[in-house]
Design an enzyme around this catalytic site. Structure first.
Site, PDB file in Angstrom:
ATOM      1  N   HIS A  66       2.289   2.040  -5.621  1.00  0.00           N
ATOM      2  CA  HIS A  66       1.916   1.851  -7.026  1.00  0.00           C
ATOM      3  C   HIS A  66       0.728   2.735  -7.403  1.00  0.00           C
ATOM      4  O   HIS A  66       0.081   3.337  -6.538  1.00  0.00           O
ATOM      5  CB  HIS A  66       1.535   0.385  -7.279  1.00  0.00           C
ATOM      6  CG  HIS A  66       2.698  -0.542  -7.314  1.00  0.00           C
ATOM      7  ND1 HIS A  66       3.288  -0.962  -8.481  1.00  0.00           N
ATOM      8  CD2 HIS A  66       3.384  -1.124  -6.307  1.00  0.00           C
ATOM      9  CE1 HIS A  66       4.295  -1.767  -8.198  1.00  0.00           C
ATOM     10  NE2 HIS A  66       4.376  -1.885  -6.888  1.00  0.00           N
ATOM     11  N   GLU A 125      -2.327   0.840  -4.200  1.00  0.00           N
ATOM     12  CA  GLU A 125      -2.594   1.282  -5.581  1.00  0.00           C
ATOM     13  C   GLU A 125      -3.340   2.610  -5.481  1.00  0.00           C
ATOM     14  O   GLU A 125      -4.532   2.657  -5.181  1.00  0.00           O
ATOM     15  CB  GLU A 125      -3.440   0.246  -6.318  1.00  0.00           C
ATOM     16  CG  GLU A 125      -2.739  -1.076  -6.567  1.00  0.00           C
ATOM     17  CD  GLU A 125      -1.850  -1.057  -7.803  1.00  0.00           C
ATOM     18  OE1 GLU A 125      -1.666   0.038  -8.388  1.00  0.00           O
ATOM     19  OE2 GLU A 125      -1.351  -2.130  -8.183  1.00  0.00           O
TER      20      GLU A 125
END
Length: 272
Positions: A78, A144
Site C-alpha cells: 500500500h 505503507e
C-alpha cells in the site's frame, strides 16, 4: 514456501491519490517487481497475486483466496495519504499479536530490509485491525510505502528506480524471514548481469483511458496479462499499457514477441 502477494486496491477502487499518482498503480507496480525478483532469484517459492492488472477485487475475496490456497505468508502493498504534510514508511501486523509472535518476527526482518533502502523516514512498526491482517489464517504483513499526497514522497514513488529498490527491500526481507535459498547455476547464485534493471513491455500509450482499457481487453483475449499505468507528462495525463516486467532481457523479448503476435506491432521494451 507459498506467498500470497496483494497489491492493495485496484479497478473501481483507486485507493489514495496525489501529485498525479494513483495508489492502486504504485501498489501493483511494486508487487509485480517483488514477484519478478523472488521468482528469478530463489528456489522453493510459489507466488499467487490478488491481482496482476487493474482489477476490482474485494478484501474478502483476497483473504478467502489466500486461506483456501494455504498460503504461508500474506504481504499487502500500500501507500499512505493524510494531509499532504505527513511523510514516511510504516508497516503493520494485527493488533492482537504480541511482539514475540512469529508474525512479529517476520515483520521485524522485512521492516529492517525495507527501511534500509527505501529513502523514506521511518514511522515505525505498528499494529492495526485491518481486514487482511485479521481474516488471514497465516502470518500477514502490510506495508505503507510513503505518502502519495506528499510531494517529496510522491517524487520518489514516480521513479521506477525507486519502486524497484523498494521491491528489492521487500523481496530481501521475505527471503531472509523464510530462509529462501538462491537459485543455483553450477553451484553459484543466478547471475544478475545488470542489477536493478527491469525490462518493461509497453503495448500502447493513449490519452483516452477507454482506449487503453480496450487494449488491455485485447491482450487478455490473447492470454496476455496487462494493466494500465497512468502517467503525467508535461502536465498531461497519458495511459500506458504495460504487458509485463522482467529482470531477464530474454524473457522480455519473448513477451514482446507474444504481444506482437497478438497484433500490436508498435509494442516496445523500456529499460529502467
Amino acid at each position: 514456501m507459498k506467498l500470497y502477494l496483494d497489491p492493495g486496491h485496484g479497478g473501481t477502487d483507486p485507493g489514495a491519490s496525489g501529485n498525479g499518482l494513483l495508489e492502486k498503480d504504485i501498489n501493483l507496480d511494486i508487487a509485480l517487481r517483488i514477484q519478478s525478483i523472488l521468482l528469478a532469484n530463489y528456489d522453493d517459492i510459489q507466488i499467487r497475486m490478488s491481482r496482476t492488472s487493474d482489477q476490482t477485487k474485494s478484501l474478502q475475496q483476497r483473504t478467502n483466496e489466500a486461506n483456501q490456497w494455504g498460503a504461508d505468508y500474506y504481504v499487502s502493498i500500500h501507500c499512505n495519504a493524510f494531509n499532504g504534510q505527513a511523510r514516511g514508511y510504516e508497516d503493520f501486523i494485527h493488533d492482537r499479536l504480541s511482539d514475540n509472535s512469529q508474525t512479529a518476527n517476520y515483520r521485524n526482518t522485512l521492516h529492517q530490509e525495507i527501511t534500509k533502502v527505501n529513502k523514506l523516514s521511518n514511522r515505525g512498526k505498528k499494529k492495526a485491525n485491518f481486514h487482511v491482517l485479521r481474516e488471514t489464517t497465516m502470518s500477514a504483513f502490510l506495508s505503507e510505502n510513503g505518502f502519495i499526497d506528499n510531494s517529496q514522497d510522491a517524487q520518489l514513488m514516480s521513479s521506477s528506480t525507486w519502486r524497484q529498490t523498494v521491491a528489492h527491500g521487500h523481496a530481501n526481507g521475505i527471503a531472509k524471514a523464510f530462509d529462501l535459498q538462491p537459485k543455483s547455476n553450477g553451484g553459484n547464485p543466478t547471475p544478475d548481469p545488470e542489477p536493478g534493471t527491469v525490462y518493461r513491455i509497453i503495448a500502447g500509450s493513449f490519452k483516452s483511458k477507454n482506449n487503453a482499457d480496450k487494449r488491455v481487453d485485447l491482450l487478455r483475449n490473447a492470454g496476455i496479462e496487462s494493466f494500465v499505468d497512468r502517467h503525467l507528462i508535461s502536465g498531461e495525463v497519458w495511459y500506458r499499457v504495460q504487458a509485463g516486467a522482467f529482470r531477464s532481457r530474454n524473457n522480455a523479448n519473448q513477451r514482446l514477441d507474444e504481444v506482437k503476435d497478438a497484433g500490436i506491432n508498435d509494442a516496445f521494451i523500456t529499460v529502467n
